[in-house]
Design a protein around this motif. Structure first.
Motif, PDB file in Angstrom:
ATOM      1  N   SER A 122     -35.837 -21.629   1.488  1.00 28.55           N
ATOM      2  CA  SER A 122     -34.865 -22.029   0.466  1.00 28.55           C
ATOM      3  C   SER A 122     -34.730 -23.547   0.361  1.00 28.55           C
ATOM      4  O   SER A 122     -33.995 -24.038  -0.493  1.00 28.55           O
ATOM      5  CB  SER A 122     -33.492 -21.418   0.786  1.00 28.55           C
ATOM      6  N   ARG A 439     -39.975 -15.889  -2.054  1.00 30.34           N
ATOM      7  CA  ARG A 439     -38.974 -16.844  -1.575  1.00 30.34           C
ATOM      8  C   ARG A 439     -37.977 -17.065  -2.702  1.00 30.34           C
ATOM      9  O   ARG A 439     -38.219 -16.683  -3.847  1.00 30.34           O
ATOM     10  CB  ARG A 439     -39.628 -18.160  -1.167  1.00 30.34           C
ATOM     11  N   CYS A 440     -36.864 -17.670  -2.383  1.00 34.71           N
ATOM     12  CA  CYS A 440     -35.817 -17.825  -3.403  1.00 34.71           C
ATOM     13  C   CYS A 440     -36.143 -18.929  -4.408  1.00 34.71           C
ATOM     14  O   CYS A 440     -35.814 -18.810  -5.591  1.00 34.71           O
ATOM     15  CB  CYS A 440     -34.474 -18.094  -2.737  1.00 34.71           C
ATOM     16  N   ARG A 441     -36.786 -19.996  -3.985  1.00 32.19           N
ATOM     17  CA  ARG A 441     -37.160 -21.065  -4.912  1.00 32.19           C
ATOM     18  C   ARG A 441     -38.461 -20.697  -5.622  1.00 32.19           C
ATOM     19  O   ARG A 441     -39.406 -20.240  -4.995  1.00 32.19           O
ATOM     20  CB  ARG A 441     -37.367 -22.391  -4.173  1.00 32.19           C
ATOM     21  N   TYR A 448     -34.454 -18.900  -9.847  1.00 30.00           N
ATOM     22  CA  TYR A 448     -34.403 -18.551  -8.427  1.00 30.00           C
ATOM     23  C   TYR A 448     -34.515 -17.035  -8.280  1.00 30.00           C
ATOM     24  O   TYR A 448     -34.076 -16.275  -9.145  1.00 30.00           O
ATOM     25  CB  TYR A 448     -33.097 -19.026  -7.790  1.00 30.00           C
ATOM     26  N   SER A 450     -33.386 -13.789  -5.862  1.00 31.05           N
ATOM     27  CA  SER A 450     -32.487 -13.344  -4.800  1.00 31.05           C
ATOM     28  C   SER A 450     -32.848 -11.903  -4.471  1.00 31.05           C
ATOM     29  O   SER A 450     -33.860 -11.381  -4.944  1.00 31.05           O
ATOM     30  CB  SER A 450     -31.023 -13.454  -5.244  1.00 31.05           C
ATOM     31  N   ALA A 454     -36.486 -12.178  -1.834  1.00 30.92           N
ATOM     32  CA  ALA A 454     -36.166 -13.534  -1.396  1.00 30.92           C
ATOM     33  C   ALA A 454     -35.923 -13.610   0.102  1.00 30.92           C
ATOM     34  O   ALA A 454     -35.987 -14.697   0.685  1.00 30.92           O
ATOM     35  CB  ALA A 454     -34.935 -14.045  -2.136  1.00 30.92           C
ATOM     36  N   VAL A 468     -29.422 -17.253   0.376  1.00 36.44           N
ATOM     37  CA  VAL A 468     -30.418 -18.332   0.417  1.00 36.44           C
ATOM     38  C   VAL A 468     -30.686 -18.875  -0.984  1.00 36.44           C
ATOM     39  O   VAL A 468     -31.015 -20.061  -1.142  1.00 36.44           O
ATOM     40  CB  VAL A 468     -31.721 -17.880   1.109  1.00 36.44           C
ATOM     41  N   SER A 469     -30.553 -18.024  -2.014  1.00 33.48           N
ATOM     42  CA  SER A 469     -30.726 -18.559  -3.370  1.00 33.48           C
ATOM     43  C   SER A 469     -29.594 -19.520  -3.707  1.00 33.48           C
ATOM     44  O   SER A 469     -29.815 -20.554  -4.354  1.00 33.48           O
ATOM     45  CB  SER A 469     -30.805 -17.421  -4.396  1.00 33.48           C
ATOM     46  N   ALA A 472     -30.277 -22.748  -2.058  1.00 32.09           N
ATOM     47  CA  ALA A 472     -31.273 -23.556  -2.756  1.00 32.09           C
ATOM     48  C   ALA A 472     -30.713 -24.216  -3.999  1.00 32.09           C
ATOM     49  O   ALA A 472     -31.100 -25.338  -4.352  1.00 32.09           O
ATOM     50  CB  ALA A 472     -32.472 -22.682  -3.131  1.00 32.09           C
TER      51      ALA A 472
END
Length: 849
Positions: A122, A439-441, A448, A450, A454, A468-469, A472
């Motif tokens: 993130s 991943r969130c990014r 993003y 989630s 994520a 985590v989103s 970020a």
């Protein structure tokens, strides 16, 4: 997170007809309730779930041996303790005792590696580029397959099979799945055992939705997102279809968060934006799908020796799905959620087999309800095979089955929009852990991910995907506040708000032929989870056939009793709530309630002074009066109290023994009991509370508490006011019939229809000396005032307490039975704002003005 810590306006769009995702439940035959994705949670579901539910969710522990593994020739029970798990393995495989301890050390390290990978993913691109390779070097087992780690660690095939089992908690089999996912989910997360949400998975979504709405989040169901709008490499909005109306609209936003999964998100992007996603997704292995058999039982599984533990059936020690088995013959997971839900009123079981979705590919694209006979036949054959396997394990099981329904990957495609029915999301492989997609990014600014893709599969991991989103997307100071709140397990719950949750029915007692006393204890024992005042009431959610209804009942126990509360319920011939509590409710079951409510309360020192407290009750109206007497006794009150209680017959006299006990504890208590049944000789009432009865007490009265049937209330209020008792000294509470709400709803529809035909869209309500606000036709005065943020004194909202009384000075209206007013007050225009529907413009005066 975005709404609270980022101060963002947040809109949630859900494609399904109900909110809640995999916490959604469905009902069959009006009594069998099935969860779609939550079968059990970890022993401590963790700070994120606690935060998002505002601490309202309750959990019931599974048995200590919560997972039973069935292999050819032997069984193994997973205990709710890592230490016990290790010792049990060492006892069964003494030659590998040292390897067992080393294995659990590797489990902890691989779990840390996966958590570090998910958190670092993130962070900004530079930090990711520098940190992720280091994490893989420091935690290599996190990225290796389950099969490789276990094979290199243990010699005994049975021991390998035990520690490898339960990969179905998160996704694909051991040859594909990364060991870090297995270590964190299957072993580390459940090292202290497992729980199930009380009331079922829907209680999680209910609590989360309520918490989101309190934070100002707007939630919309039946909204299908067709496209993510990307301009110059930045996501700027979404194109949406309202599936209820087919209306198309666009929403612009600087931040788009997709919880639909990486594959679904890629499908929403234009061709240019989607190209890099397609390249990365092609590198990932195929996800696993399931068939899920929902079973309704006509008796408790406990009769077959089951206690609520989960059962895993492994056809052989190599529990991979490499060898293709016929549907129904592979690895099975079986749960009995109803045994772990004290609120369950009918018993259920669920059986899951992990399958390759390609088995069902010939029916992809077909519509539910219009699929060929071959599909229905396959489902029937698989259902029969699964039931036969369970019956072989537990003879007699099949005879208990009253209902069964099989969900296939097509079911999850239809209802959850899961790609090929793979509701766990991307396969938990080493390739996934290295992928820039999982991943969130994302590489698209403002977009993003989630949810599961994520962070990881499962309800709890999906929640961390949201965290985590947010980590970020939010600023450093905002995320600092977010993490501090999560670490502190801080919930945003308003301490003044009523408590809501489940309590256990610990005692049912017949007080009279028509009245039952019901005792509620906290589920986990100990003290009550809320405080209340004498005279207040609770609201119960009653699961009557086909629906859940809410009913209010006064508390009869005293507020100093901290172990339980009691209510008394009179059976009404056509009352859904009272007949359920009298005929259906059993000791040991749990009901959802909220408390406390009501203003029918008293402070003996402040409200009475040197005057007399006059208590008047009719029938079951004695219930809140008993709580008032209990509070007075606990306070050692010695002032004058008069109790006048009226009952239809000797057999219907309530709390006879308790009243006698209060006589001894309250030196100033004077009691008169009246029986209103006709004398057989004179055909006149043998006793009644009338003007002559009241006259001796009103001269010194400081406060009156009155509760009983509507006709009695009318007469008592009129009689007391004729004896010059100030109206503000008369405090009332009435038991509201369920018919009142039905009648009010019918009246509301009539008024709304008449207004629409007349071209009227709103009425104006003017408060003398105060505000003017609008009221949509069919809405009550109180609802309109609350919507317009016009302050109104209020409590119950359902016509029981009388707090929201107002006087209509001009205009016409419809209102419910006005038991809380005398005939003279009704003539003068007094009504309850929560029960009154304007028919045109009104002018009103509030009683507290």
């Amino acid at each position: 997170m975005f709404a609270e810590f980022g101060q963002k306006r947040v809109l949630v769009l859900e494609q399904h007809y109900t909110l809640g995702g995999m916490t959604h439940e469905f009902t069959r035959e009006g009594r069998y309730h099935f969860g779609t994705g939550v079968h059990y949670l970890t022993a401590d579901p963790g700070p994120v779930l606690n935060y998002l539910t505002d601490g309202r969710a309750q959990y019931h522990p599974l048995p200590d041996d919560y997972d039973i593994l069935h292999f050819p020739g032997f069984d193994f029970a997973i205990p709710a303790s890592e230490a016990k798990f290790r010792e049990r393995l060492k006892a069964q495989f003494p030659d590998e005792a040292g390897a067992v301890d080393r294995f659990f050390a590797r489990v902890r390290k691989a779990s840390r590696g996966l958590t570090a990978r998910n958190i670092v993913s993130s962070f900004s691109p530079i930090i990711r580029a520098l940190s992720l390779p280091v994490i893989e070097r420091l935690y290599p087992d996190t990225y290796r397959s389950i099969r490789d780690v276990v094979a290199n660690h243990f010699r005994d095939p049975a021991l390998r099979a035990i520690v490898t089992a339960r990969w179905g908690l998160f996704g694909p089999p051991p040859a594909t799945s990364a060991f870090g996912c297995h270590a964190l989910v299957a072993i580390q997360s459940y090292k202290d055992g497992a729980t199930h949400p009380v009331g079922g998975p829907k209680e999680l979504s209910r609590a989360i939705i309520e918490a989101l709405e309190r934070r100002g989040v707007v939630l919309r169901a039946r909204q299908r997102v067709h496209r993510i709008i990307v301009e110059n490499g930045r996501a700027v909005g979404v194109e949406v279809e309202d599936r209820a109306t087919s209306r198309q609209y666009a929403v612009t936003a600087p931040c788009i968060v997709s919880a639909a999964g990486a594959r679904n998100t890629r499908a929403l992007l234009d061709a240019v934006s989607a190209k890099p996603w397609e390249r990365e997704l092609e590198k990932l292995p195929k996800e696993i799908a399931t068939v899920l058999l929902f079973i309704g039982l006509d008796r408790s599984p406990a009769a077959l020796g089951l206690r609520g533990e989960n059962h895993w059936f492994m056809p052989d020690l190599d529990d991979d799905v490499g060898a293709v088995r016929p549907l129904g013959d592979g690895i099975l997971y079986t749960s009995f959620c109803s045994l772990n839900n004290p609120a369950a009123r009918a018993h259920t079981a669920e059986v899951m087999q992990f399958v390759d979705a390609d088995v069902f590919r010939e029916w992809f694209g077909t519509e539910e309800g219009a699929r060929p006979e071959s599909y229905a036949k396959l489902k029937a054959d698989v259902t029969e095979r699964l039931l036969d396997r369970l019956d072989a394990r537990w003879p007699g099981f099949k005879a208990c089955v009253a209902f069964s329904e099989l969900a296939t990957p097509l079911s999850f495609m239809t209802y959850q929009n899961s790609v090929h029915g793979a509701f766990y999301g991307l396969a938990t492989s080493a390739e996934r852990l290295r992928s820039p997609i999982a991943r969130c990014r994302t590489d698209i600014k403002g977009l993003y991910l989630s949810g599961q893709d994520a962070f990881g599969p499962g309800i709890e991991a999906a929640l961390w995907g949201g965290v985590v989103s947010a980590n970020a997307a939010l600023s450093r100071s905002q995320t600092a506040r977010m993490w501090a709140a999560i670490r502190q397990r801080k919930a945003g719950l308003n301490a003044a708000a009523p408590w809501r949750g489940f309590m256990r029915v610990s005692k049912l007692e017949a007080l009279t032929p028509s009245v039952k006393r019901i005792r509620f204890d906290p589920l986990g024992g100990g003290d009550l989870p809320f405080d209340f005042k004498a005279g207040q009431y609770v609201k119960l959610d009653l699961p009557v056939p086909g629906e859940t209804i809410e009913r209010a009942y006064s508390i009869s126990s005293g507020p100093d009793e901290r172990r339980f509360i009691e209510i008394s319920v009179k059976r009404e011939e056509h009352g859904l709530g009272s007949t359920f509590l009298h005929d259906e409710m059993k000791e040991g079951e749990a009901l959802r309630l909220s408390a406390p409510f009501g203003e029918f309360t008293i402070d003996m020192a402040r409200d009475i002074g040197a005057g007399r407290l006059l208590l008047i009750a009719g029938g079951v109206g004695m219930t809140p009066i008993m709580s008032v007497l209990a509070a007075a006794a606990e306070a050692a009150y010695s002032g004058p109290i008069t109790l006048l209680a009226s009952f239809r017959s000797e057999a219907e006299i309530l709390f006879r023994d308790e009243i006698e006990a209060f006589r001894k504890r309250l030196p100033g208590l004077e009691v008169s009991i009246f029986v209103t049944a006709l004398d057989s000789a004179s055909q006149s009432p043998r006793g009644q509370i009338d003007l002559d009865t009241l006259r001796p007490y009103v001269g010194s009265v400081a406060r009156v508490h009155l509760c009983g049937p509507a006709p009695m209330m009318h007469v008592m209020i009129a009689t007391l006011t004729s004896l010059n008792v100030p109206r503000d000294a008369i405090h009332t509470e009435v038991f509201v019939s369920s018919q009142n709400k039905k009648t009010r709803g019918e009246n509301a529809r009539t008024i709304a229809l008449a207004a629409r035909e007349a071209g009227i869209h709103e009425f104006k309500i003017g408060v003398r000396g105060g505000a003017v606000f609008t009221c949509p036709p069919g809405q009550t005065i109180l609802a309109a005032a609350n919507a317009a943020h016009v302050p109104f004194k209020q409590s119950c909202g359902e016509g029981a307490c009388g707090t929201c009384r107002v006087r209509v000075l001009s205009g016409t209206f419809m209102t419910d039975d006005q038991a809380l007013f005398s005939a003279e007050e009704i003539t003068a225009g007094w009504v309850l704002a929560c029960q009154t529907l304007p028919k045109n413009d009104l002018e009103i005066a509030r009683h507290d003005a």
